[in-house]
Design an enzyme around this catalytic site. Structure first.
Site, PDB file in Angstrom:
ATOM      1  CG  HIS A 159      -2.067  -0.592   1.587  1.00 29.90           C
ATOM      2  ND1 HIS A 159      -2.085  -2.153   0.935  1.00 29.90           N
ATOM      3  CD2 HIS A 159      -3.559  -0.756   0.166  1.00 29.90           C
ATOM      4  CE1 HIS A 159      -3.551  -2.789   0.202  1.00 29.90           C
ATOM      5  NE2 HIS A 159      -4.055  -1.769   0.624  1.00 29.90           N
ATOM      6  CG  ASP A 174      -7.122   8.009   9.856  1.00 31.10           C
ATOM      7  OD1 ASP A 174      -6.965   7.601  10.726  1.00 31.10           O
ATOM      8  OD2 ASP A 174      -7.251   8.566   8.430  1.00 31.10           O
ATOM      9  CD  GLU A 221      -7.402  10.896  11.646  1.00 26.83           C
ATOM     10  OE1 GLU A 221      -8.237  11.361  10.657  1.00 26.83           O
ATOM     11  OE2 GLU A 221      -6.842   9.908  12.153  1.00 26.83           O
TER      12      GLU A 221
HETATM   13  P1  FAD Z   1       4.056  -1.492   2.016  1.00 23.96           P
HETATM   14  O1  FAD Z   1       3.878  -1.186   0.778  1.00 23.96           O
HETATM   15  O2  FAD Z   1       4.602  -3.557   1.269  1.00 23.96           O
HETATM   16  O3  FAD Z   1       5.950  -1.593   2.397  1.00 23.96           O
HETATM   17  C1  FAD Z   1       5.666  -0.465   3.028  1.00 23.96           C
HETATM   18  C2  FAD Z   1       7.818  -0.429   3.005  1.00 23.96           C
HETATM   19  O4  FAD Z   1       7.934  -0.242   3.746  1.00 23.96           O
HETATM   20  C3  FAD Z   1       8.820  -0.175   1.686  1.00 23.96           C
HETATM   21  O5  FAD Z   1       9.518   0.315   1.586  1.00 23.96           O
HETATM   22  C4  FAD Z   1       8.709  -1.922   2.269  1.00 23.96           C
HETATM   23  O6  FAD Z   1      10.101  -2.609   1.919  1.00 23.96           O
HETATM   24  C5  FAD Z   1       8.982  -1.844   3.635  1.00 23.96           C
HETATM   25  N1  FAD Z   1       8.630  -2.865   4.660  1.00 23.96           N
HETATM   26  C6  FAD Z   1       7.770  -3.514   4.177  1.00 23.96           C
HETATM   27  N2  FAD Z   1       7.755  -4.297   5.883  1.00 23.96           N
HETATM   28  C7  FAD Z   1       8.434  -3.903   6.098  1.00 23.96           C
HETATM   29  C8  FAD Z   1       9.548  -5.014   7.403  1.00 23.96           C
HETATM   30  N3  FAD Z   1       8.162  -5.983   7.778  1.00 23.96           N
HETATM   31  N4  FAD Z   1       9.956  -4.493   7.481  1.00 23.96           N
HETATM   32  C9  FAD Z   1      11.238  -2.933   6.914  1.00 23.96           C
HETATM   33  N5  FAD Z   1      10.378  -2.756   5.953  1.00 23.96           N
HETATM   34  C10 FAD Z   1       9.577  -2.821   5.077  1.00 23.96           C
HETATM   35  N6  FAD Z   1      -0.481   5.180   6.696  1.00 23.96           N
HETATM   36  C11 FAD Z   1      -0.257   5.790   8.790  1.00 23.96           C
HETATM   37  O7  FAD Z   1       0.575   6.047   9.047  1.00 23.96           O
HETATM   38  N7  FAD Z   1      -2.239   6.448   8.209  1.00 23.96           N
HETATM   39  C12 FAD Z   1      -2.844   5.892   7.859  1.00 23.96           C
HETATM   40  O8  FAD Z   1      -4.015   6.421   8.953  1.00 23.96           O
HETATM   41  C13 FAD Z   1      -2.772   5.604   7.207  1.00 23.96           C
HETATM   42  N8  FAD Z   1      -3.708   5.100   6.262  1.00 23.96           N
HETATM   43  C14 FAD Z   1      -3.703   5.058   4.972  1.00 23.96           C
HETATM   44  C15 FAD Z   1      -4.534   4.348   3.454  1.00 23.96           C
HETATM   45  C16 FAD Z   1      -4.708   3.348   3.112  1.00 23.96           C
HETATM   46  C17 FAD Z   1      -5.788   3.184   2.035  1.00 23.96           C
HETATM   47  C18 FAD Z   1      -3.634   3.213   2.187  1.00 23.96           C
HETATM   48  C19 FAD Z   1      -3.001   3.755   1.185  1.00 23.96           C
HETATM   49  C20 FAD Z   1      -2.107   3.417   2.878  1.00 23.96           C
HETATM   50  C21 FAD Z   1      -2.798   4.314   3.980  1.00 23.96           C
HETATM   51  N9  FAD Z   1      -1.408   5.142   5.310  1.00 23.96           N
HETATM   52  C22 FAD Z   1      -1.601   5.005   6.387  1.00 23.96           C
HETATM   53  C23 FAD Z   1       0.062   4.719   4.660  1.00 23.96           C
HETATM   54  C24 FAD Z   1       0.432   3.383   4.807  1.00 23.96           C
HETATM   55  O9  FAD Z   1       0.441   3.415   6.533  1.00 23.96           O
HETATM   56  C25 FAD Z   1       1.796   2.697   4.366  1.00 23.96           C
HETATM   57  O10 FAD Z   1       1.757   3.373   3.337  1.00 23.96           O
HETATM   58  C26 FAD Z   1       2.596   1.834   4.827  1.00 23.96           C
HETATM   59  O11 FAD Z   1       4.117   1.981   5.071  1.00 23.96           O
HETATM   60  C27 FAD Z   1       1.530   0.390   4.011  1.00 23.96           C
HETATM   61  O12 FAD Z   1       2.048  -0.765   4.478  1.00 23.96           O
HETATM   62  P2  FAD Z   1       2.039  -2.329   3.283  1.00 23.96           P
HETATM   63  O13 FAD Z   1       2.137  -3.018   5.046  1.00 23.96           O
HETATM   64  O14 FAD Z   1       1.438  -2.026   2.632  1.00 23.96           O
HETATM   65  O15 FAD Z   1       3.609  -1.793   3.306  1.00 23.96           O
END
Ligand code: FAD
Length: 529
Positions: free
Chosen positions: A97, A165, A279
């Site tokens: 994400h 969120d 918020e």
């Molecule tokens: P990914 O997108 O898969 O990875 C993100 C990054 O972290 C990459 O660089 C990856 O290589 C690295 N990574 C992944 N897993 C690990 C691990 N285990 N160890 C070390 N590095 C790792 N953020 C907020 O803070 N608050 C919110 O309310 C919020 N709401 C969101 C709502 C939506 C609909 C979306 C799309 C995003 C939102 N986000 C929010 C942003 C979100 O927290 C970040 O984009 C987060 O990184 C996504 O998590 P993911 O598991 O999909 O990580």
């Protein structure tokens, strides 16, 4: 000082500090002789799955997608790469994400972290709630979705203190950034609730760390954008979970009253008076007039009423404070007390009279509310579209300048699809030893999230231009902001982002990931491929 500077220059040169997403090349043949080889998939279907993200703006195909069974599998892959004469990039993929290609690994291997939780391996969410006394905590695999962590903890009447969120993000993914939401004003970001981590470094070492044990790696990994290690387990503090939530939105026509009330509300750090969650949202007039006639929160009647407010006063923008108050449903006295508490609080605020919109929901419905929006957007075919998001932390003292320059000028007559969040947090709840950065001035800063959805190619281009205009305005007006979920394409950009922390980042990178193989999609260091 000169010695330190030259030392950093040497390190920087060794790490080749140039952003890059370029590169490709076959993986070393020996990789396929390892015991983990059967889980490294190089077929087109697998690599295509790992070649973009939620943002849909960057694409790069890895050489392989790896499905680890255990953290030791990941360590073996990383150890092999880092000790190979031809190291290759390795990027953990949480739930994908990210918005700007942060999970991509051109020329390398993407690690499907979610594979750790699949199959019949050990349960990877374990709640510790023995006895009546805290501390209560949960040990969660880095690959776990927050929704699953929340469900497991609620079985014990407990919950993480701060939730994002949207809960369909992984523990490792949000802890690599910070993890913010409406409870952060009181408890800090999610990274502030972490007691302990298991991290696999860029040399493939498996390290357990905390404030007292291997603390340097602990602080580096929290908010570390995946640069110093792969988080495979986090021990996260828990608090008592409420049963129900009174959830309100209060409409404001004046940004001054809106921000004044928000700041007054976040001063209250105890849970016995104010909101438990705060918020805020900004709605541009044209999005109100031309956007959907009802939403998952507002009914048709509510939107009609809000349009009336905007028309009467000739406003260009409406603001909403979103607040939630928790209560237990056990016994009418408690319910009545909660109602009285809410009435007393609303009596102190300066929203437009009569513009209170409320709902009463279970705690889990409240926490998982964005999932309902996702369902609606998916059915309308507008979930899997490009998302040129721009997330900013803006110091309190400049938020009115931001409002005037951005909402009332750049976006004055626009109607972009998406959502704008704007809410303050207390800086003293953030631990500056962690990698995440916040604005250096002021004790309070705002999260301003421009969460755009581009519905056409023209929209993508226009929104890129708008985002650029916002950044140019911030620079020109010297706002002292930081990007959250940062995206920088040059070394200068990262240097400016981290400020005084940048020299430390270089030293930590050289220590924990000397070949710069981890999470190359952040474009902070040149990856080896
Ligand atoms: P990914 O997108 O898969 O990875 C993100 C990054 O972290 C990459 O660089 C990856 O290589 C690295 N990574 C992944 N897993 C690990 C691990 N285990 N160890 C070390 N590095 C790792 N953020 C907020 O803070 N608050 C919110 O309310 C919020 N709401 C969101 C709502 C939506 C609909 C979306 C799309 C995003 C939102 N986000 C929010 C942003 C979100 O927290 C970040 O984009 C987060 O990184 C996504 O998590 P993911 O598991 O999909 O990580």
């Amino acid at each position: 000082f000169l010695i330190l500077t030259s030392f950093l220059c040497v390190l920087a040169a060794q790490l080749q500090l140039r952003p890059s997403m370029a590169a490709a090349g076959a993986l070393p043949r020996d990789l396929f002789n390892l015991g983990i080889a059967s889980r490294i998939c190089t077929d087109h279907n697998s690599t295509a799955k790992a070649s973009t993200d939620f943002g849909h703006m960057f694409e790069a195909t890895p050489e392989a997608l790896f499905h680890p069974r255990t953290p030791a599998d990941i360590a073996e892959l990383i150890r092999f790469s880092s000790s190979s004469p031809a190291p290759f990039p390795v990027a953990p993929l949480g739930n994908g994400h990210s918005g700007r290609g942060q999970t991509l690994a051109p020329g390398g291997v993407v690690v499907d972290m979610r594979a750790l939780g699949r199959g019949h391996h050990a349960r990877r969410v374990n709640v510790s709630a023995a006895g009546d006394e805290p501390p209560y905590y949960v040990d969660a695999g880095g690959e776990q979705l927050w929704i699953d962590v929340v469900r497991a903890t609620l079985e014990h009447g407990l919950a993480p203190r701060v939730c994002t969120d949207y809960l369909h993000l992984t523990v490792g993914g949000t802890l690599s950034n910070a993890g913010i939401g409406g409870q952060a004003f009181r408890h800090g970001p999610q990274i502030a609730s972490v007691h302990e981590l298991d991290v696999i470094t860029g040399m493939g070492e498996m390290v357990t760390c905390s404030v007292t044990k291997n603390s340097e790696l602990f602080f580096a990994a929290l908010g570390g954008l995946g640069q110093f290690g792969v988080i495979t387990r986090a021990r996260i503090g828990l608090g008592p979970a409420p049963k129900r939530v009174r959830w309100v939105r209060l409409a404001y026509s004046s940004v001054v009253s809106f921000t004044k009330d928000q700041e007054m509300l976040i001063l209250d750090r105890a849970s016995d008076f104010g909101f438990d969650y705060i918020e805020g949202q900004v709605q541009l007039k044209r999005t109100l007039f031309e956007g959907p006639k009802s939403t998952t929160f507002f009914s048709y009647g509510d939107i009609t009423k809000l349009i009336g407010l905007a028309s009467q006063s000739g406003l260009s923008t409406i603001y909403y404070i979103e607040g939630a108050m928790y209560y237990s449903e056990d016994g009418t006295t408690l319910v009545d007390q909660a109602l009285q508490k809410m009435e007393a609080l609303l009596g102190q605020l300066s929203f437009e009279p009569g513009f209170v919109f409320s709902k009463d929901v279970t705690y889990v419905q409240f926490l998982d509310r964005v999932c309902e929006e996702e369902r609606v957007l998916r059915s309308a075919g507008v979930w899997d579209v490009p998302h040129p998001w721009l997330n900013l932390f803006v110091p309190r003292s400049r938020i009115l300048d931001f409002d005037a320059g951005v909402f009332k000028c750049i976006f004055r007559d626009s109607n972009p699809a998406g959502l704008i969040l704007m809410y303050p947090m207390n800086k003293d709840k953030w631990d500056d030893r962690m990698t995440t950065v916040t604005p250096t001035s002021d004790d309070v800063f705002y999260n301003v999230a421009l969460l755009w959805s581009a519905l056409s190619t023209n929209d993508v281009e226009q929104l890129h231009r708008d985002n650029k205009a916002v950044l140019a305005f911030l620079e020109k007006a010297n706002i002292g902001y930081k990007q959250y979920l940062p995206h920088h394409t040059s070394q200068d950009g990262w240097l400016q982002h981290f400020g005084v922390k940048w020299s430390k980042i270089i030293v930590l990178k050289a220590k924990y990931d000397p070949q710069a193989i981890l999470s190359p999609g952040q474009r902070m260091f040149l990856s080896p491929a």
